[in-house]
Design an enzyme around this catalytic site. Sequence first.
Site, PDB file in Angstrom:
ATOM      1  N   HIS A 151       0.848  -1.019   0.039  1.00 40.01           N
ATOM      2  CA  HIS A 151      -0.167  -0.158  -0.047  1.00 40.01           C
ATOM      3  C   HIS A 151       0.940   1.542  -0.071  1.00 40.01           C
ATOM      4  O   HIS A 151       0.674   2.391  -0.664  1.00 40.01           O
ATOM      5  CB  HIS A 151      -0.765  -0.108   1.339  1.00 40.01           C
ATOM      6  CG  HIS A 151      -2.021   1.123   1.062  1.00 40.01           C
ATOM      7  ND1 HIS A 151      -1.505   2.374   1.816  1.00 40.01           N
ATOM      8  CD2 HIS A 151      -3.292   1.208   0.717  1.00 40.01           C
ATOM      9  CE1 HIS A 151      -2.474   3.089   1.790  1.00 40.01           C
ATOM     10  NE2 HIS A 151      -3.743   2.604   1.113  1.00 40.01           N
ATOM     11  N   HIS A 152       1.813   1.163   1.003  1.00 36.68           N
ATOM     12  CA  HIS A 152       2.694   2.397   0.937  1.00 36.68           C
ATOM     13  C   HIS A 152       3.832   1.972   1.654  1.00 36.68           C
ATOM     14  O   HIS A 152       4.248   1.063   2.313  1.00 36.68           O
ATOM     15  CB  HIS A 152       2.280   3.850   1.311  1.00 36.68           C
ATOM     16  CG  HIS A 152       1.990   3.897   2.932  1.00 36.68           C
ATOM     17  ND1 HIS A 152       0.857   3.540   3.391  1.00 36.68           N
ATOM     18  CD2 HIS A 152       2.836   3.976   3.935  1.00 36.68           C
ATOM     19  CE1 HIS A 152       0.832   3.529   4.827  1.00 36.68           C
ATOM     20  NE2 HIS A 152       2.093   4.030   5.250  1.00 36.68           N
ATOM     21  N   GLN A 167       9.542   1.069   6.813  1.00 29.50           N
ATOM     22  CA  GLN A 167       8.138   0.864   7.227  1.00 29.50           C
ATOM     23  C   GLN A 167       7.222   0.405   6.075  1.00 29.50           C
ATOM     24  O   GLN A 167       7.163   1.395   5.234  1.00 29.50           O
ATOM     25  CB  GLN A 167       7.493   1.784   7.924  1.00 29.50           C
ATOM     26  CG  GLN A 167       6.251   1.202   8.594  1.00 29.50           C
ATOM     27  CD  GLN A 167       5.371   2.541   9.291  1.00 29.50           C
ATOM     28  OE1 GLN A 167       4.776   3.421   8.501  1.00 29.50           O
ATOM     29  NE2 GLN A 167       5.215   2.519  10.538  1.00 29.50           N
ATOM     30  N   HIS A 223       3.331  -0.735   4.820  1.00 30.89           N
ATOM     31  CA  HIS A 223       2.061  -1.357   4.829  1.00 30.89           C
ATOM     32  C   HIS A 223       1.567  -2.006   4.043  1.00 30.89           C
ATOM     33  O   HIS A 223       1.624  -1.508   2.679  1.00 30.89           O
ATOM     34  CB  HIS A 223       1.179   0.291   4.968  1.00 30.89           C
ATOM     35  CG  HIS A 223      -0.246  -0.107   5.110  1.00 30.89           C
ATOM     36  ND1 HIS A 223      -1.121   0.908   4.821  1.00 30.89           N
ATOM     37  CD2 HIS A 223      -1.068  -0.743   5.491  1.00 30.89           C
ATOM     38  CE1 HIS A 223      -2.365   0.790   4.954  1.00 30.89           C
ATOM     39  NE2 HIS A 223      -2.157  -0.781   5.589  1.00 30.89           N
ATOM     40  N   HIS A 264      -0.684  12.707  -0.584  1.00 31.33           N
ATOM     41  CA  HIS A 264      -1.093  11.387  -0.176  1.00 31.33           C
ATOM     42  C   HIS A 264      -2.503  11.659   0.354  1.00 31.33           C
ATOM     43  O   HIS A 264      -2.797  12.207   1.314  1.00 31.33           O
ATOM     44  CB  HIS A 264      -0.138  10.833   0.863  1.00 31.33           C
ATOM     45  CG  HIS A 264      -0.608   9.549   1.267  1.00 31.33           C
ATOM     46  ND1 HIS A 264      -0.769   8.239   0.234  1.00 31.33           N
ATOM     47  CD2 HIS A 264      -1.045   8.739   2.404  1.00 31.33           C
ATOM     48  CE1 HIS A 264      -1.147   7.219   0.909  1.00 31.33           C
ATOM     49  NE2 HIS A 264      -1.710   7.549   2.224  1.00 31.33           N
ATOM     50  N   HIS A 323      -6.232   8.266   0.514  1.00 38.95           N
ATOM     51  CA  HIS A 323      -6.664   7.145   0.086  1.00 38.95           C
ATOM     52  C   HIS A 323      -7.453   7.360  -1.034  1.00 38.95           C
ATOM     53  O   HIS A 323      -7.514   8.313  -1.793  1.00 38.95           O
ATOM     54  CB  HIS A 323      -7.090   6.055   1.240  1.00 38.95           C
ATOM     55  CG  HIS A 323      -6.090   5.718   2.323  1.00 38.95           C
ATOM     56  ND1 HIS A 323      -6.407   5.314   3.479  1.00 38.95           N
ATOM     57  CD2 HIS A 323      -4.823   6.319   2.195  1.00 38.95           C
ATOM     58  CE1 HIS A 323      -5.306   5.280   4.137  1.00 38.95           C
ATOM     59  NE2 HIS A 323      -4.343   5.482   3.474  1.00 38.95           N
ATOM     60  N   MET A 346      -6.434   9.497   4.932  1.00 38.73           N
ATOM     61  CA  MET A 346      -5.042  10.296   5.405  1.00 38.73           C
ATOM     62  C   MET A 346      -5.217  11.458   4.361  1.00 38.73           C
ATOM     63  O   MET A 346      -5.611  11.588   3.143  1.00 38.73           O
ATOM     64  CB  MET A 346      -3.855   9.589   4.952  1.00 38.73           C
ATOM     65  CG  MET A 346      -3.530   8.463   5.954  1.00 38.73           C
ATOM     66  SD  MET A 346      -1.947   7.886   5.939  1.00 38.73           S
ATOM     67  CE  MET A 346      -2.310   6.515   7.337  1.00 38.73           C
TER      68      MET A 346
END
Length: 914
Positions: A137-138, A202, A204, A274, A276, A346
């Site tokens: 996703h990111h 990180q 997602h 950014h 969704h 977001m």
Amino acid sequence: MRTPSKADIYLLSVRRLKYFQTQRTDGSTAAADRMEVPVSFVLVLAFICLSHSLELQNALDRLKRSQEHVVSDPSDCVSRTRQPVSANPHNFSVDIRMPAVVPAASDTYLCTAFSVPTSQDAYIVDFRPHASMDTVHHMLLFGCLTPVSTSSYWDCGSVQGTCEDEASIMYAWARNAPPTKLPKDVGFKVGRSSGISHFVLQIHYGDVSAFRDHHRDCSGLTLQMTSKPQPFIAGIYLLMSVDTVILPGKKETNADMACDYSSYPIYPFAFRTHTHHLGKVVSGYRIRGGKWSLIGRQSPQLPQAFYPANKDVSVKYGDTIAGRCVFTGEGRTSKTYIGATSADEMCNFYIMYYMDSRHAVPYMTCMEPGSKELFQHIPDEANMPIAVSPADINSMMHMRHSTDHQDNRLLWDDNKEALDQDYHLEQVGGWPLDSLQVGQVSGLALDSDSNLVIFHRGDHHWGADSFNSQARYQQRSVGPIQQSTILVVDPTKGTILKASGRDMFYLPHGITTDKNNNYWVTDVALHQVVKVSSDGRDRTVLALGEAFTPGSDSSHFCQPTDVAVDGDTGNIFVSDGYCNARILKFSADGRYLSEWGAGSSDRRRRIPFRIPHSLVFLPDRQEVCVADRENGRIQCFIAQTGEFVKEIKKEEFGGEVFAITYSPAGDGLIFAVNGESPFGSAPLRGFVIDYSTLDILDIFKPEEKEFKMPHDMVERGDGCVFVGDAGSKSVFKFTTEKLHRSVKKAGIEVQELEEMETFVQTKLRPEHNMSKAAAVQEKQTVARHEAYTEAAEKKKSAAQPSRGQAVLPAIITTLLLVPLLLLLSTGLFICWRKNNRCEVKSEPSSVGGIWGKIRGKAVGSLNLGNFFASHKGYSRQGFDQLSTEGSDQDRHDVDSSDSENEEYSALPPPHPPS
């Protein structure tokens, strides 16, 4: 300035692929006569060469997959430091990868840490992602002193988080965004004195169903680094909304953010948005002295890369940084909140900036909502959605990221070099190579091949007696123009490629093309808008308005001037005109939709149009702009509603603006030409205007002869600007000389950033609807030299990427041909010795024109003639030469006045019968 525990920025991961296995076929030999012995021997050699070449090809395929970071061996999912392969000892790279993970559930956040591989200071100068939105996703990269875990990876979506101390976001990526390279002399500082000794990656993982094939994910990043100190340090400023609630069914919800800036000056050079699925557009601004200056604006549904920021915006102490995300709640049945899952939303606007290394701050945030009073003054563009076409989505879904392939270049468009280039348009001398012999040039456009399309009046002229007081055409008895009024011209040489439009028009005016390459034209004598096919058959596809009948209702025009086309919807916009003062909107099939007049920020002082003369559609902004000729201004409107957006009015125009066109380069460029005004004495010139700041970036004019009546213009994808002059019956070509300069605020040269040839562009391809392409790169002085040089350069650049790929086929071909030549020689020698056992017949038509057929009488012998004959069936394909039927090349140029009523002031001489 702590980082939120959940991810707010996005990167992608490349799904691993399964290797193809190749099977080797073992050949066996059978008994044969003396002729078959060398044949079998050579065939064995050929098979050996072929199998080795297949193994080599497999090795190259594996190399290619490794370059694309499609990993099939979990042992390759290792974070590591790579020493430089070049002679520069300062440079090295760091691979940071997920260690072959499989997320247990959807909306899982996983982290992995990697130590900065030096105890000294180092600088990141390039980020190269290896990921795919099919899986990820990111993706975020943090820098900190101490990760929360020493495990190979951990669940960082829980309370555990990413770092024990304060973490700085250094990079974010999502939705198949391309790589990001920083300007020269700018880097993210890590290592000894930076407070960053570890990287934390990180990721997602949104939908766990992507792992149904049981693959393990090795998504990650490659960091290009250097130990050489950089004079300017990069950082990230993050604006984010934390309390926005999107109501179900509500068409528009705004999420606003604003903070006062209180540190040393920063110079934004890139931005990223950014959201969704519900996000429509995200914009960021600097506010200084009450004036809003755009930093960047983009659809979050496009690849969430870092795009070039407005080059003229810096931020200093006392400024305000503000942003807005626009969401829609349509299709939702419940409230949507800001949150970490893909079902939440977001709102993030990232600013990548640089600042002096002595005062560097690597990471800053703003989470304040800002006051309603402040956002009452936000520009209207902040709420205008940016259309994302299915083609954009398709391109995004199929993007690939080969880090070593030059075709995968940074999404800094070469044509958006407003970042580090000065515009100066200069006339291309000697263009066209041969005289076009056109009449009064009234309109210009580009076709689907970026060829120049000229609309001209042949031997007809607009004079004082062309119309009566009711605007009815008085020379109808003369008949239509007998010359070809539409010419397709090679933009490099100026030669005519195709001609059409005979016996169709009386007084041509404006022209544009649609995505199907149809011509949309206006004729002020006919009072019509006509859609004409471009197949050369002069076929009218659609006609709007009643021929020779002026009017002001929805089915009539009065001397309409121009047409603009929305390439996505097919909607058309008509400026009407000399005796009406409006813009009309129609569907692609000609159905009337709406109309509007002039706009104003002060409704009490609205000044009506005075000849809306030229139109252009802005595809990246979904706006329509008009040159309001006699008012000497440019006005822009939201294409969907007709709502007024902005006005551009400059003293330099001298009271009249005849034509405009648009390029999405930078944050948008308006090109304009003025005209003579009875109230002013400004010289006739062209202008390049920054759409966002409204500043004039360049003023240009011809060098060989002056403009007489510049009437229309178009800007092409390679940077060429063409101006059609009705007064001098000519077309001028201009191009920019790029003057490389230093970054204004810092005194350093900005590295020239390369373009990624994907779709954002979308934006940068020549539009068929008068968006007419983006800014330019070359200086051309002599057209003949330009033509041949440009052709040679194109061939050279086209050949470069394939040079390496051609090596392997050449080796294989050579290895196979050598034994075949030996075989042929042996066969000829045997035939010569045996005389009557075989014969050689020459057939010049066989492969290469030199091979003959070798016919052996022995059973099972190899018939090379049949072999080559079966492989020679290639054919040369070319293009039929296009008709170069001239518009009025076969006719005498009738002397006449070059002035038009409203455009012409003098009476033309009597027109001879034709």
